[in-house]
Structure formats: structure tokens, C-alpha cells
Design a protein around this motif. Sequence first.
Motif, short mmCIF file in Angstrom:
data_model
loop_
_atom_site.label_atom_id
_atom_site.label_comp_id
_atom_site.label_asym_id
_atom_site.label_seq_id
_atom_site.Cartn_x
_atom_site.Cartn_y
_atom_site.Cartn_z
N ASN A 396 1.03 -1.13 -0.38
CA ASN A 396 0.00 0.06 -0.06
C ASN A 396 1.20 1.12 -0.01
N ALA A 397 0.29 2.27 -0.32
CA ALA A 397 1.09 3.48 -0.59
C ALA A 397 1.82 4.07 1.07
N VAL A 398 1.16 3.40 2.29
CA VAL A 398 1.89 4.37 2.84
C VAL A 398 4.00 3.37 2.86
N GLU A 399 3.34 2.50 3.13
CA GLU A 399 4.40 1.67 3.80
C GLU A 399 5.63 1.65 1.73
N ARG A 400 5.00 1.60 1.05
CA ARG A 400 5.45 2.53 -1.08
C ARG A 400 6.11 3.44 -0.10
N LYS A 401 5.80 4.29 0.71
CA LYS A 401 6.74 5.48 0.78
C LYS A 401 7.53 5.72 1.95
N GLU A 402 6.92 4.39 2.50
CA GLU A 402 8.54 4.26 4.10
C GLU A 402 9.21 3.48 3.42
N ARG A 403 8.95 3.14 1.98
CA ARG A 403 10.51 1.73 1.17
C ARG A 403 11.21 2.86 0.99
N VAL A 404 10.94 3.88 0.16
CA VAL A 404 11.23 4.56 -0.97
C VAL A 404 12.52 5.22 0.69
N GLN A 405 12.05 5.64 1.78
CA GLN A 405 12.86 6.62 2.34
C GLN A 405 13.79 5.63 2.97
N GLN A 406 12.90 4.50 2.88
CA GLN A 406 14.52 3.42 3.62
C GLN A 406 15.57 3.81 2.35
N LEU A 407 14.91 3.21 1.21
CA LEU A 407 15.86 3.17 0.12
C LEU A 407 17.51 4.65 -0.31
N LEU A 408 16.52 5.03 0.45
CA LEU A 408 17.48 5.97 -0.08
C LEU A 408 18.39 6.81 0.91
N GLY A 412 22.21 6.60 0.72
CA GLY A 412 22.83 7.63 1.68
C GLY A 412 22.59 8.86 0.93
N LEU A 413 21.36 8.87 0.20
CA LEU A 413 20.60 10.51 0.55
C LEU A 413 19.53 10.69 0.94
N PRO A 414 19.64 12.50 0.74
CA PRO A 414 18.70 12.66 1.84
C PRO A 414 17.30 12.48 2.04
N GLU A 415 16.71 12.44 3.27
CA GLU A 415 14.84 11.95 2.58
C GLU A 415 14.32 13.19 1.53
N ASP A 416 14.50 14.79 1.39
CA ASP A 416 14.10 15.07 1.09
C ASP A 416 14.35 14.86 -0.66
N ALA A 417 14.91 13.82 -1.17
CA ALA A 417 15.09 14.01 -2.82
C ALA A 417 14.04 13.41 -3.06
N ALA A 418 13.17 12.75 -2.27
CA ALA A 418 11.64 11.38 -3.29
C ALA A 418 11.13 13.16 -4.06
N LEU A 419 11.50 13.93 -3.15
CA LEU A 419 10.12 15.45 -4.24
C LEU A 419 11.12 15.64 -5.39
N ARG A 420 12.41 15.71 -5.56
CA ARG A 420 12.92 16.33 -6.26
C ARG A 420 13.00 15.41 -7.14
N TYR A 421 13.23 16.25 -8.64
CA TYR A 421 14.17 15.85 -10.33
C TYR A 421 15.28 15.13 -9.98
#
Lengths: 545, 449
Positions: A396-408, A412-421
Motif C-alpha cells: 500500500n501507499a504508506v508502506e511504499r513511501k516508507e520503503r522509498v525513504q529506506q532505500l534513499l 546515502g541520499l537525503p530524505e527530501d530527494a524523493a520530491l525532486r527531479y
Amino acid sequence: MTEPLLSVAKLSVNFNKNQPVVDDISFFIYPGETFALVGESGSGKSITALSVLRLLPNNAHLEATSISLQGENLLKLSELGLCKIRGRRIGLIFQDPMSSLNPVMTIGDQVAEAIQQHYSLSKSETQQRILELLQQVELPESKQRIKDFPHQLSGGQRQRVMIAIALAGKPDLLIADEPTTSLDVTIQAQILTLLKNIQQQTSMALWLISHDLALVSTIADRVAVMQHGKIVETAHSAELFSKAQHPYTQKLLNALPSMQSCLEHCAEEQSTLLQVNDFHCYYPIHKGLFKRIVGYVRAVDGVSFAIQKGKTLALVGESGCGKTTLGKSLLNLIPSTSGSVKIDGVALDGLKGEQLRKQRANMQIVFQDPFSSMNPRMLVGDIISEGINALHPDVNAVERKERVQQLLQHVGLPEDAALRYPHEFSGGQRQRICIARALAVRPKLIVCDEPTSALDVSVQAQIIRLLKDLQKEQGISYLFITHDLAVVAEIADDVAVMYQGKIIEQGSVEQVLFKPQHAYTKKLISAVPVLKYNNDSQKKTGIVL
Amino acid sequence: MTLLWTDALILLLLLATISIAFYLHDKEHIQRPLNKIARSKVGMASLVVLLFFLLIGLLDSIHFNATQEKNNDIISLLDYFATPLREHTEKTYSAPFATTLYSKEMIAKAGAMQWDYPRLVFGGNHLENPEKEQLPDVLLKAGLGFLIGLALFTALMLLSAGVSYLKQGSVPQFFAMHPAVSTLFVIIVISAVLGYLSLYYHVLGTDKVGEDVFYQAIKSIRTGLVIGTLTTLIMLPLAILFGILAGFFRGWVDDVIQYLYTTLNSIPGVLLIAASVLMVQVYMANHEDQFTSVIVRADMRLLFLCMILGVTSWTGLCRLLRAETLKLREMEYVQAAYALGVKQHAILLRHILPNVMHIVLISVVLDFSSLVLAEAVLSYINIGVDPTMYSWGNMINGARLEMAREPIVWWSLSAAFVFMFALVLAANLFADVVQDAFDPRGAGNEVIE
């Protein structure tokens, strides 16, 4: 000491009045010497060369106290006056031999153009001179080649023609801007030897611009290291490579992958993850009105190998040997012709459509070019979660978001990277995103297709460390495709050498790198530029070949 | 209320736009480019101009039966507001702000017949002695119009300030001279001045049959917008679908689509357009009971013109999109998507389509202007919009003879030119800004670290 041939004093260049790209640098080049300007991409080394010849783009702004060639101030010359210097007194070779020759002119005409620019010779004399130049750059069968077009020549031959054009004006100084970067190692070695020979014959000065420290150490007399538009250190080769003063130079030297590093690998047997048997991948050649198949290009021609769990197999070869085709067709991105592929006991050959799609999670790929391997119009978060969406739709969407954060975090990338291009990141960071994207579906094997060859040395070292760490943590196997033997030594457990679609030698990394059996492997290894001077402080001993 | 075909389509388009805007308004990555558009001076100014044209077009798209009129004439809201303009018709040509006709006639003056310029029926008829009074009167009326415009603008500003005060508790910074606000000011004042003046004069003169040219030019806005948008709407799906499919799947799909557009391209477009327009005319002649009013007939013809223009003009964009898709399908991010098990239709929608949108946007805007021009050319050979329909094309077509006349009648052509120029320029500028803002690689779009 003799008078310097070229002296540059307090040169600064900026674009649109922004942060200077070249910042207040001064240096000398003496007649007949080889001067190397070394730095990572974006350090301003090419811009320095271009500003000496005033070939900068229009929005560049140049400031300097003086740029003088044998006492003549180039800054005071008009554009017309400078045309008599370019080509005649200072020759220039560019990086990419593919795009620096005019595809609709024969190479003879292109050399002739350069000759006629500076000398008024009769037709037969010009022909004579063209032949002389082509022989000087050791172009094979030069007499027949005069009427060839650039596409009929190989990359190395084109670079030879470029050199011939640069030599046409008999310059006192030859600027070579990354002359071998886009060439294979064996060709690179040939071109460098050629440049060195020509320099000795004509006693001109050679100004080499490169990012490759090992290569520079084999050829240069004096070296200047550039960082962020500034020259941080200038020294004689021997001095610089044995006891580097500046921390940046030391960092660069430390980041260099060395052939010795493989000796520390421990070898313990693991179960087999990927088994490839008698794998073929042919490209059909179509001809005629009905596109009849008249023949095949045998890109991969009967290849067999195995990769163990948690281990890395390096696939080494020069460009065109079929290593990328092999990597992509293992993942079914390119259809294979025949052969069997088994991953973790599951046979992949013959799978189609939905069945194949389900098996995609096992194998992932990381590409060479971090710029074209991500959709520029998608957010990094969406790029990483794309695979989870496709292969694990139940998440589900929440888990997916968490997983993306973990992967980032993992890469070794900052968390806010997910919302950038993607374009907001540097090359190394982008390669980290690509690794995160591959990891998202929890693969057992990642095919790394030259993941570091577009990156600077220091960034390359970081990415290799990241890949190794991930392997240790998660037990992933890699098929590491590369042309760089030093990188192989850093990361691989086993090596397979590929030549014209076939694997000609494979074995453990120590065995292949230090006791090569096949003649081609030997040639390949001997062509790798190795730091010439022993560097005790870094505890790296280059193999002298 | 009478709903014409094109009205329905325009309203549908408007509804679709509003619902898309509503759907996207809380998506963060869409917000960023939108904010960038909002910050762009040129973008906002041209948006205001575009919206103004759109407003007029919409007003002109709400039709109803004017019961008080004699025959069952259908008029639009715009016609209703512009009743004086619509009804003030003269005998023939008169120059802007003129009080007399443009040509001499025999008139009875003080009992004797005289060869002179006759006075207009409406233009400046309130003046006793036009030669002396005209200029001061025009200036006075213009001044009054200016004051009305000023009052309107102030009222609007106060209203919006009041609304935002109630909503957010603060007055927005409208009053700083933002280009959008100043453009709005200029538009309101100009329309007020022209509107007020046109109660007394023909501000852009009259045409051959004495109709007010200002009224014609305003009515043509809807025609231009309909041709521009509806044609694009018909063309886009064809071009995008065929272009992307051909480039993405290659093989026989590519062959079929290429064959289709090569064939279509080799038939002269004018031929197809003429054929289909004539077919519609024949159909309407055979079913007279369904097309009772002139306006319904004209509308049907306009709709078919849009369709056939759309069907003949998708090939160029299709070719461009096919080439771009051929390039994109080899990109590594598409291969990565395959490797991640993404389905083909998702790859098409997520990776290919967004990356060809810049081409679509540019060619749509360029086509928009060329379509408005195409309409003018088609009117020239009588296969454009209905001759009774107001359009810039018809005005320009009529100007052909007017330009050859001595003395020259210049105002129809100039009016059509100025209005077309304003619309097309605003559309071009706005599209530039939109394209820059939505390209993530564009300058100034980076998040500064």
C-alpha cells in the motif's frame, strides 16, 4: 632555464558574471615539454585551453593579465591575428573523434584544408604533405585512405586523422584535450605512444588535458592539478606522484583503483545463483525490398558462465565485444537467439509476457549513463517506487513511501530527494538513485553496465564502496560489466574476458589479472596505464609491465 | 436557451479543463511549475489577455431565442449586450468615427438636390455641426468612458481585496503594479472607452453593407477560438496516438500508420476540405427542416470545417512524434522500466507521453495561429466558414476588394489584423512560458541546495 613557450598569468573566466569557472590561474609551458593539466569534470581544465585560443562561447567573460606565446601577447591580437596562431603555432585535438570530423568530406580534404590555411602549396605538394602527415600519425595504408570518409575509419584511426590535422601547421604547441577518453585501452596506449613519438621527432610542446592520473603519470613531465577552477598544485611528475603536497591531490591518488586490491579478497565457495549456458544473441541483417535476412551480426556467440550467491563476476572487454548486449539480453531487454539462463533454479528462457514479467524482480540493471537512465519528468520518489508498483501491487501507499525513504537512506541520499527531479542531482548521486531503483524490487542479481565509467575517480570510488557495502549487507550478486581492469580488481571475485562475442578466458580475479593465459588478456592488461612512480605514502605499488 | 453543437463542445472543453485543474490542484510537483508561471510577468500578462478573449468567446457561446425579435433568430449573450452595436447599421462604408458616409450621394439639402456625403443614421447623429463639435465630443466621450473603466477597475480590485480579506485576513499585494493587474487595467479601460464611444460612433467604421466593423471583429473572436481549439482537439488524439504507437511498436504497426499518413499527405488538403464542406451543404439542403435558422446552418458548417481541418492536419505532428518516440524507446529509462516489470501501456503513458509533450505544446500553438490563417485562406475560395458567419477570415477576404477601391477602405483589414495579432501573440507568449515552466531541466527550475 629557457624562456617559456606559453605563459598564462592570472587567467579568470566566468559565464554570465556568475561564479568563475577558471579562477585566477597562472602557469608556464616550456618548449618541448609535456605539460599535463589534471582535474575532475567541471574543474575548468577545458575552458582554460579554450581561453588561450579564445574559442570560448559568447556568454563567457575572460580576464587575464597576460597570455603570451613566445613573448607575443595573445590578448592584444585581433580575431584575424589570432587565426594565424590557431592551427599554425598552437594545434588542438578534441576529445570526441566521432564528432570532430566533418562526415561529408574525405579525410584527405580535411587535412588539406588545414594545410592550405597556413601554407600556399601547389596541388601536388599538398598531396605530398597530406601523405607525409598521415604517415607521421601511422595511419595504416595511408595512401589508399586519403579518399576515405570518416565513417569508414575506426575511432582510433579517426583520432589519428585529428592529430594529423593538428600537426598540419607544424605547431610549436599541441593541446590535446582528453585525446583518448572515448577510446579503448589498447587504442589509448597506441595513441599516447604516437603522441610521445611525434613530440620527440618535432620537439614541440604537448599540453595534455586529462582526468586520468595514471595515464598522465606515464607521459607527462610536469603536472598541474586543478580543482574548482584553481590550480592547487604544480610539480614535476616524479615529485607529484611520489609525494603529493596538496590534500586534494592525495585524495585523487587514493581514489585511484589499483590492480593490487584484489589480493585481499577471500574466496569461499557459495551456491550458484545464475547459470548461463551456450548463450547466443544475433542481430539479423535485413536487406532489400522485403527486408530479407541476409546474415547475422554475432554480438554474443555461445557464452557460458555462472555467478555465485553474493559474489561479483566482472565481464571485461573493449567496446563492441558484445558485453553490453550480453547484459541486456540476460534481462530480456534484447531478445536472445538461443541458450539457457537459470536464476536460482528457475529457467528464464522461453518465458513470455506475464510469466516473464513476474520473474523480473530477480534481476535488475544499472546503466552506464546516469543522465539518460532516468525519466527527466518523473520525481525521484516515483522513479524508485515504479518497480514496487509494477511487481508488488499489494504494497500500500504508506508502506511504499516508507520503503522509498529506506532505500534513499541506504544509498546515502537525503530524505527530501524523493520530491525532486533527477536533473537536480550530480552524476554520482544519480547513479545512487539508479541503484536504489534497482534495489527496490529486492533483486538477487544486479547487472551493472559500466556504472562508473561516466564518473570522476573520487565519485567512482564512492560508488564502488556503496556497491560493496550493499553486497555485504544484502548478499546481492553483481554482473559487473566494464572495460576498466583496475575497477575489476577493486570489486570482482571472478573475471570473464570477452572478445568478439566469446568469452576467451575466465577465472578468479587474481588468476586472470596476474597470470593471464590468453594473448588478448595479456595485451589488455599491459595497455592499462598504471601510476609510474611508486607512492609509498599511499602504500600502492603499481605493477611495472 | 439554445445549445448549438459548437457551444456544447466548448462548454464540455471548459468543464474538462476545470475538472483537470481541480484534480491537479493539490499535487505538489504540479504546483511548482504553476507557481513559476504565476511569477512570470509575460506569462501572467498574456494569460489575462487570453482570458479576456476567452470570456468574450464564452459570452458569445451562450445562445438563446430572442423572443422579442421578429423571426426566430438565435442570439448570444454577447449579441444581447452589444445590441446597440448590432442594430446601428448604416447604408454602406463609413470611416472610423465618421459622421458621414464614405462616398458621395445625391441628397436633398435645403430643398435642392446636392452631390455630397450624406450624414450617417447613427454615427454621430447627436451632433448639430459635426465639423466643429466632433473632436471635442469624441474626447469628452472617451474621457467619460475612461472614468467608467476606472470605476469598474477600482470596484473589481476592491471586491477581490475584500474577498481575500475575509478569507485570509490580509489584503493581497495587488496594488503593487503587477503586470497582470496593469494588463487588466489596460483591457478594462480600453473596452470601457471603446464600448462607451460605440454607443455614439462607429469606432472602427462600417463595412460594405453598413455593419459595424467593431462588432464584426468582436464576434469573430469566437470563430477564431472555435477553429483553433476544436480543430486541435480533433487533431491531437490522432497525432499523439498514431505517432507514439508507430514509434513505439515499430514493425507492421509502424508500416500501416506511415502508409496512412503518407497517403493522406499526398492528397491536397484543400480538395478534401472542399469535398466535405460541399457534402455538408448538400446534406443541409436536403434536410431543411433540421436547419431552420441561418445560425444553425453556419454552426454546422463550422463544426465540419473544424473536423476536416483536424483530420487533414494531424500528419505533420504525427511524424514528429513518431521520430521522437523512436529515439525515446531506446532510452535507458525505458529499458529500466522494462526490467522493473512495468507494463507496456504504463511505459507509454508514464515515460513516452510526458517526454513528447513539449513538441505537442509547441506545434499546437504554432498550429493555432496557422489554423486561424487557414480559415482566412479557405474563405477566399468559398469553402471556409459560412459567408454569413463573422470571422477574421471573412473580413480579410472582403478586404481584398476594399484594398483595391479608391479611396482605400482600410479599417476591416486593420481591425481583423489587430484582433488576430493580439490573440495569436498572447497565445504564443503564454505557451512559451508554460513550456519553460513544465520542463524540469529548464533554467531556474532547480531547487537551490
